[in-house]
Design a protein around this motif. Structure first.
Motif, PDB file in Angstrom:
ATOM      1  N   LEU A  93       0.822  -1.210   0.000  1.00 36.58           N
ATOM      2  CA  LEU A  93       0.000   0.000   0.000  1.00 36.58           C
ATOM      3  C   LEU A  93       0.865   1.273   0.000  1.00 36.58           C
ATOM      4  O   LEU A  93       0.444   2.312   0.470  1.00 36.58           O
ATOM      5  CB  LEU A  93      -0.957   0.028   1.198  1.00 36.58           C
ATOM      6  N   LEU A 129       0.462   5.747   4.315  1.00 37.98           N
ATOM      7  CA  LEU A 129       0.046   4.845   3.246  1.00 37.98           C
ATOM      8  C   LEU A 129      -0.311   5.676   2.029  1.00 37.98           C
ATOM      9  O   LEU A 129      -1.309   6.397   2.033  1.00 37.98           O
ATOM     10  CB  LEU A 129      -1.138   3.984   3.701  1.00 37.98           C
ATOM     11  N   LEU A 132      -3.557   3.780  -0.500  1.00 38.38           N
ATOM     12  CA  LEU A 132      -4.748   3.225   0.141  1.00 38.38           C
ATOM     13  C   LEU A 132      -5.986   3.896  -0.429  1.00 38.38           C
ATOM     14  O   LEU A 132      -6.141   5.108  -0.359  1.00 38.38           O
ATOM     15  CB  LEU A 132      -4.691   3.436   1.662  1.00 38.38           C
ATOM     16  N   LYS A 158      -9.678   2.895   5.346  1.00 37.40           N
ATOM     17  CA  LYS A 158      -9.452   4.350   5.334  1.00 37.40           C
ATOM     18  C   LYS A 158     -10.165   5.033   6.451  1.00 37.40           C
ATOM     19  O   LYS A 158     -11.184   4.698   6.926  1.00 37.40           O
ATOM     20  CB  LYS A 158      -9.895   4.906   4.000  1.00 37.40           C
TER      21      LYS A 158
END
Length: 158
Positions: A93, A129, A132, A158
């Protein structure tokens, strides 16, 4: 008709008490020595303990803000004890180490999110990240010299 040869007339052993000579005696000696050697090796093998391996890990991901996550990893050996000094690497990710400085934080501040477990068997890595969307999976790899490598994945939302 039976022929009398010099070999048949001569007795190989004049002692009639009997005994083990030649090849049977050598075989008996070899078997005794091999049995003692085998018993010694089996005794040594029974005293060898099973090597410790990384058997399990508890991984939690906590969203701290819109820019970073805390990944906490606790490593356990095959006896259920925590493992101190294990290397933990997080990938996937677009994970990158988040630059952060705190005495409670013991992860890396480079590009690759990595760290070593403390005496509690836990390491917390603060990461960002970049790839993502709504959800995805992080790869967590735990290794320590002399032990096996343990790999797992964890779901991140998320």
């Amino acid at each position: 008709m039976k022929q009398n040869t010099a070999f048949m007339r001569r007795r190989l052993n004049k002692n009639k008490k009997g005994g083990i000579e030649g090849l049977p005696l050598q075989l008996l000696i070899i078997i005794v020595i091999a049995s003692i050697g085998l018993a010694t090796m089996v005794g040594w093998m029974n005293s060898i303990e099973e090597p410790s391996t990384i058997d399990d890990a508890k991984v939690t991901v906590k969203k701290m803000s819109n820019s970073y996550y805390d990944v906490t990893v606790t490593a356990y050996d095959n006896n259920g004890n925590v493992i101190e000094g294990a290397d933990v690497v997080v990938s996937g990710l677009g994970a990158k180490a988040y630059t952060y400085s705190s005495s409670a934080y013991n992860g890396s501040t480079g590009n690759v999110p990595a760290g070593k477990t403390l005496s509690s068997g836990t390491v917390t890595l603060r990461i960002t990240l970049n790839n993502l969307d709504d959800y995805g999976y992080l790869n967590v790899e735990i290794s320590k010299p002399g032990m096996s490598t343990y790999k797992t994945t964890v779901l991140v939302t998320k």
